[in-house]
Design a protein around this motif. Sequence first.
Motif, PDB file in Angstrom:
ATOM      1  N   LEU A 165       7.536  -2.962  12.287  1.00  0.00           N
ATOM      2  CA  LEU A 165       6.224  -3.225  11.701  1.00  0.00           C
ATOM      3  C   LEU A 165       5.100  -2.645  12.560  1.00  0.00           C
ATOM      4  N   SER A 166       5.093  -2.992  13.835  1.00  0.00           N
ATOM      5  CA  SER A 166       3.961  -2.657  14.702  1.00  0.00           C
ATOM      6  C   SER A 166       3.955  -1.211  15.157  1.00  0.00           C
ATOM      7  N   HIS A 167       5.135  -0.598  15.279  1.00  0.00           N
ATOM      8  CA  HIS A 167       5.203   0.763  15.836  1.00  0.00           C
ATOM      9  C   HIS A 167       5.462   1.848  14.790  1.00  0.00           C
ATOM     10  N   VAL A 168       5.815   1.457  13.559  1.00  0.00           N
ATOM     11  CA  VAL A 168       6.121   2.468  12.543  1.00  0.00           C
ATOM     12  C   VAL A 168       5.295   2.255  11.281  1.00  0.00           C
ATOM     13  N   HIS A 174       1.706   2.037   5.876  1.00  0.00           N
ATOM     14  CA  HIS A 174       2.639   1.587   4.841  1.00  0.00           C
ATOM     15  C   HIS A 174       2.560   0.053   4.728  1.00  0.00           C
ATOM     16  N   PHE A 175       1.448  -0.415   4.190  1.00  0.00           N
ATOM     17  CA  PHE A 175       1.197  -1.858   4.182  1.00  0.00           C
ATOM     18  C   PHE A 175       2.045  -2.585   3.152  1.00  0.00           C
ATOM     19  N   ALA A 176       2.271  -1.988   2.000  1.00  0.00           N
ATOM     20  CA  ALA A 176       3.104  -2.634   0.981  1.00  0.00           C
ATOM     21  C   ALA A 176       4.533  -2.794   1.482  1.00  0.00           C
ATOM     22  N   GLU A 177       5.043  -1.763   2.131  1.00  0.00           N
ATOM     23  CA  GLU A 177       6.400  -1.851   2.680  1.00  0.00           C
ATOM     24  C   GLU A 177       6.473  -2.877   3.807  1.00  0.00           C
ATOM     25  N   ALA A 178       5.400  -2.986   4.581  1.00  0.00           N
ATOM     26  CA  ALA A 178       5.368  -3.986   5.646  1.00  0.00           C
ATOM     27  C   ALA A 178       5.401  -5.397   5.072  1.00  0.00           C
ATOM     28  N   ASN A 199      -1.562  -9.301  11.638  1.00  0.00           N
ATOM     29  CA  ASN A 199      -1.610  -7.901  12.075  1.00  0.00           C
ATOM     30  C   ASN A 199      -1.686  -6.951  10.891  1.00  0.00           C
ATOM     31  N   ILE A 200      -0.936  -7.272   9.825  1.00  0.00           N
ATOM     32  CA  ILE A 200      -0.956  -6.417   8.644  1.00  0.00           C
ATOM     33  C   ILE A 200      -2.354  -6.397   8.025  1.00  0.00           C
ATOM     34  N   ARG A 201      -2.960  -7.589   7.868  1.00  0.00           N
ATOM     35  CA  ARG A 201      -4.309  -7.651   7.284  1.00  0.00           C
ATOM     36  C   ARG A 201      -5.327  -6.925   8.161  1.00  0.00           C
TER      37      ARG A 201
END
Length: 312
Positions: A165-168, A174-178, A199-201
């Motif tokens: 999540l954090s490094h790729v 790629h927020f939807a995939e996260a 973190n995603i938001r």
Amino acid sequence: MMMRNDLPVGFAGIPGAGSILRSSEPVSLSPVVSQAASLLEEAADLLVMHLDFAAAVDRCEKGCESLLGDPENEDADSAGELKCSLCIVGIQALAEMNRWRDVLPWILQYYQDPESLPPKILELCFLLHSKVKEPYVMLEVGGDWLRNANNQHLPSYGLLVQLHLSHVLLPLGHFAEADKLLQGCKVLSKEQRAEALGNIREKKQQWLQKEKEQPIPEEQPKVAWKRRMGPMSQKVLTILARLGRMLGSLASQFCAVPYKKTLLAAFLLCLLVMKLDPASPTSLPFIYRLTQLFHQAQSAAFAPHFKPPVQD
């Protein structure tokens, strides 16, 4: 250049040959495993003590090839542990030589299926490609590994989800995939999931803000003008410019007087424009202007008071 202390996965986490030999009686190990253990010790010494990175890679390759070439597959657990350790030393040596682009292809020589990569190797690859700002290299490999059902039961699965999540995914936008990965992950605690969602938001807001603040480059006048004119009219104008230069030279060869050269050039240009692009609205002003030029030249040539120049 990637230095040894740049990667958190250090040599303390490598199960070296010494620990393997101490955990079992030497006589119980197959000759292939014993040879690979010796090559691992030699590779680690070359890397850490002698800084001979190419030689360290060479020893790692020989050790991995010897394990792959063991037909009886004796001491499978020890062999798997040794191969993982040899690859970790090899990755570090390649990074020291700034050959990080060779890391993944080099590893896949010994792990043909990316989903079978040991967690320590995958962790090291995440950190390495993040360090060199090329996270996309691990996008497919990391995603395939995390989606594999067998890997989801490993103790380090949650850590690798966080690294992916954090490094790729987040650096690539790629927020939807996260979100999908996080929703399907059951091993993270409530606190870890909340932190990952935060973190995603945050990254998504930063990404959108950066796109909003990034100025749209002003279109060059020449490019905008060509776009408005259209492809056919651009072609016509290009040909006209070239033809004008050609006609000046051509007409002078068989027209002795200036008015005939002007008349001939205007007439041919009118024919050319009407033949190439008669229906284009942008061509009408050119046709009209050239027709005017033709008639003006014709009137000047055949007016009653016109007197042709005296030739010697």
